[in-house]
Write a protein that holds these residues in place. Structure first.
Motif, mmCIF file in Angstrom:
data_model
loop_
_atom_site.group_PDB
_atom_site.id
_atom_site.type_symbol
_atom_site.label_atom_id
_atom_site.label_comp_id
_atom_site.label_asym_id
_atom_site.label_seq_id
_atom_site.Cartn_x
_atom_site.Cartn_y
_atom_site.Cartn_z
ATOM 1 N N ASN A 1 14.241 4.598 0.799
ATOM 2 C CA ASN A 1 15.210 5.538 0.906
ATOM 3 C C ASN A 1 14.433 6.814 1.541
ATOM 4 O O ASN A 1 14.009 7.450 0.834
ATOM 5 C CB ASN A 1 16.048 5.744 -0.336
ATOM 6 N N ARG A 2 14.389 6.900 2.737
ATOM 7 C CA ARG A 2 13.876 8.095 3.412
ATOM 8 C C ARG A 2 14.513 9.464 3.275
ATOM 9 O O ARG A 2 14.089 10.528 3.673
ATOM 10 C CB ARG A 2 13.519 7.791 4.994
ATOM 11 N N ASN A 3 15.881 9.381 2.583
ATOM 12 C CA ASN A 3 16.612 10.791 2.747
ATOM 13 C C ASN A 3 16.134 11.368 1.031
ATOM 14 O O ASN A 3 16.808 12.575 0.893
ATOM 15 C CB ASN A 3 18.135 10.198 2.385
ATOM 16 N N THR A 4 15.519 10.699 0.362
ATOM 17 C CA THR A 4 15.087 11.421 -1.017
ATOM 18 C C THR A 4 13.643 11.823 -0.769
ATOM 19 O O THR A 4 13.049 11.619 -0.026
ATOM 20 C CB THR A 4 15.089 10.366 -2.120
ATOM 21 N N ARG A 5 13.385 13.062 -1.633
ATOM 22 C CA ARG A 5 11.979 13.511 -1.591
ATOM 23 C C ARG A 5 11.575 13.619 -3.061
ATOM 24 O O ARG A 5 12.100 14.069 -4.033
ATOM 25 C CB ARG A 5 12.244 15.134 -1.240
ATOM 26 N N THR B 1 0.722 -1.199 0.102
ATOM 27 C CA THR B 1 -0.024 0.090 -0.081
ATOM 28 C C THR B 1 0.784 1.388 -0.039
ATOM 29 O O THR B 1 0.456 2.235 -0.665
ATOM 30 C CB THR B 1 -0.944 -0.026 1.078
ATOM 31 N N ILE B 2 1.962 1.251 0.645
ATOM 32 C CA ILE B 2 2.869 2.305 0.593
ATOM 33 C C ILE B 2 3.561 2.643 -0.642
ATOM 34 O O ILE B 2 3.237 3.891 -1.011
ATOM 35 C CB ILE B 2 3.952 2.175 1.850
ATOM 36 N N CYS B 3 3.778 1.421 -1.197
ATOM 37 C CA CYS B 3 4.420 1.720 -2.717
ATOM 38 C C CYS B 3 3.355 2.238 -3.556
ATOM 39 O O CYS B 3 3.445 3.088 -4.479
ATOM 40 C CB CYS B 3 4.983 0.411 -3.145
ATOM 41 N N ARG B 4 2.109 1.714 -3.524
ATOM 42 C CA ARG B 4 0.880 1.986 -4.437
ATOM 43 C C ARG B 4 0.638 3.499 -4.188
ATOM 44 O O ARG B 4 0.296 3.950 -5.338
ATOM 45 C CB ARG B 4 -0.112 1.157 -4.325
ATOM 46 N N THR B 5 0.571 3.835 -3.190
ATOM 47 C CA THR B 5 -0.013 5.381 -2.846
ATOM 48 C C THR B 5 1.167 6.331 -2.652
ATOM 49 O O THR B 5 0.901 7.661 -2.451
ATOM 50 C CB THR B 5 -0.505 5.320 -1.571
ATOM 51 N N ASP B 6 2.522 5.950 -2.820
ATOM 52 C CA ASP B 6 3.569 6.832 -2.713
ATOM 53 C C ASP B 6 3.922 7.553 -1.619
ATOM 54 O O ASP B 6 5.110 8.205 -1.503
ATOM 55 C CB ASP B 6 3.402 7.955 -3.802
#
Length: 311
Positions: free
Chosen positions: A54-58, A16-21
Motif C-alpha cells: 500500500n503506497r498510500n501509507t507512510r 528484501t523490500i519487506c525486510r528493509t522496510d
C-alpha cells in the motif's frame, strides 16, 4: 505449475523490500537502483494480479495479499536456503569420503587388511566399505567404487584393472606334509568346498576338470557358503581349500598356508574397480583408486593385519 509463477528473482526483491522496510534500502541491499526495485515490484504485482504494498501509507505497508505472499516467500526462500546448505555439507563430506562395494571375501581378506597403509598416506580420506554376496556389486546409491570379479566389460562406470586371479590348492604345512600329494592324487584329498552361485568362481570340480585331474573322491568333503569360512577351515587344518590369490595369498606369504602341489590355474575373469562416472574425477576417489591399482603385485605383496610390507 512453474509456468504460472513469476520469475523467481522477483520474490527475492519482494522479500528484501519487506525486510528493509523501504525501496531505497532494498536497492542498496540488492546493489541496484531504486527505479529497478520499483519496476521489479510492479512486475511481481502484475504477474499476481494484486497490489502487494500500500503506497498510500507512510511508511508503506503490506496489503492483505502482500502478507500472504510474504509468509510463503519467507518459507520458500528459507527452505531453499536450507536445502542449499545441506547440499554443500553433503558435497564437502563426500569430498573426503569414498564408499567401496565388494564381496565379503574381498573385503575381509584383501581390502580391509590393506586400509591401514592407505590411511597412513591419506589420513584425510575416510573409506566406507559395504559388502555383498555377489562378486560384481552394483554402482548404486552412494557407492563410488565397486570392486568386481569378471571380464571387465561393464558400461556403468570407468573400469580399471586391479588383479589377475590365480587359483591353487592350499592347506597348512602340517597337512601338506602328512598328505604328500601329487597333482594326480589331489582329487582324493579331503577337499574344502565353497558353494557359490556365481559360475565365474570355479569350484573343485571345475578346477580339477580344467587341469585334467579327475573328480573329487575323498569321503570327507567339507562345504561352506563363502570363502571366509572355507579359509578358516583350511587354516584349522581341516582339509585342502581351493586358494584364490586375493583371498589366501596373504596367508601363503606368511607361511600359514602352502600349496601342497604345483597346479596353478589362471581363470578367464579378473578383478576390476568400476568407478561411478560422476566420481571419476573426485580427488579422494582418485587417490583411493590409484592406491588400489598399486596393490596389483604378486601374492608376496598381500599381507594381513599385524604384518607391514617389508617385515
Amino acid at each position: 505449475m512453474s509456468r504460472h509463477l513469476p520469475p523467481l528473482r522477483l520474490f527475492g526483491v519482494f522479500e528484501t523490500i519487506c525486510r528493509t522496510d523501504n525501496l531505497r534500502a532494498a536497492a542498496t541491499a540488492l546493489n541496484v537502483s531504486q527505479p529497478a526495485v520499483s519496476q521489479s515490484l510492479r512486475q511481481l504485482e502484475d504477474h499476481i494480479g494484486a497490489r502487494l504494498i500500500n503506497r498510500n501509507t507512510r511508511p508503506a505497508s503490506l496489503t492483505a495479499e502482500g502478507e500472504i505472499l510474504l509468509r510463503a516467500t519467507e518459507d520458500g526462500l528459507g527452505r531453499i536456503s536450507g536445502a542449499v546448505d545441506e547440499i554443500r555439507r553433503h558435497q564437502a563430506q563426500r569430498g573426503s569420503n569414498v564408499t567401496v562395494a565388494c564381496s565379503v571375501g574381498v573385503a575381509t581378506l584383501w581390502l580391509m587388511p590393506h586400509l591401514e597403509s592407505f590411511y597412513c598416506d591419506h589420513p584425510d580420506v575416510q573409506v566406507n566399505v559395504i559388502t555383498s554376496e555377489s562378486g560384481a556389486p552394483t554402482i548404486a546409491g552412494d557407492v563410488d567404487i565397486a570392486i568386481r570379479f569378471g571380464d571387465g566389460k561393464w558400461s556403468d562406470g570407468t573400469v580399471t584393472p586391479l588383479l589377475e586371479e590365480r587359483i591353487e590348492p592350499v592347506c597348512t604345512p602340517e597337512l601338506a606334509e602328512r598328505l604328500t600329494l601329487t597333482p594326480e592324487r589331489l582329487h582324493a584329498a579331503p577337499l574344502i568346498h565353497v558353494d557359490v552361485k556365481d559360475p565365474r568362481w570355479l569350484g573343485w570340480t571345475d578346477y580339477l576338470a580344467a587341469l585334467g585331474l579327475g573328480r573329487p573322491t575323498h569321503p570327507v568333503q567339507l562345504r561352506f557358503s563363502n570363502y571366509v569360512q572355507a579359509t578358516q577351515a583350511a587354516l584349522a587344518g581341516r582339509g585342502v581349500a581351493l586358494g584364490w590369490r586375493t583371498i589366501t595369498g596373504g596367508y601363503v606369504s606368511e607361511g600359514r598356508l602352502v600349496a601342497p602341489v604345483e597346479a596353478t590355474l589362471t581363470p578367464p575373469s579378473s578383478f576390476y574397480a568400476v568407478t561411478a562416472f560422476d566420481r571419476a574425477e573426485d580427488a579422494a576417489t582418485r587417490r583411493l583408486l590409484d592406491w588400489l591399482a598399486s596393490l596389483s603385485g604378486g601374492p608376496s605383496d598381500i599381507r594381513h593385519p599385524g604384518r607391514r610390507a617389508g617385515t
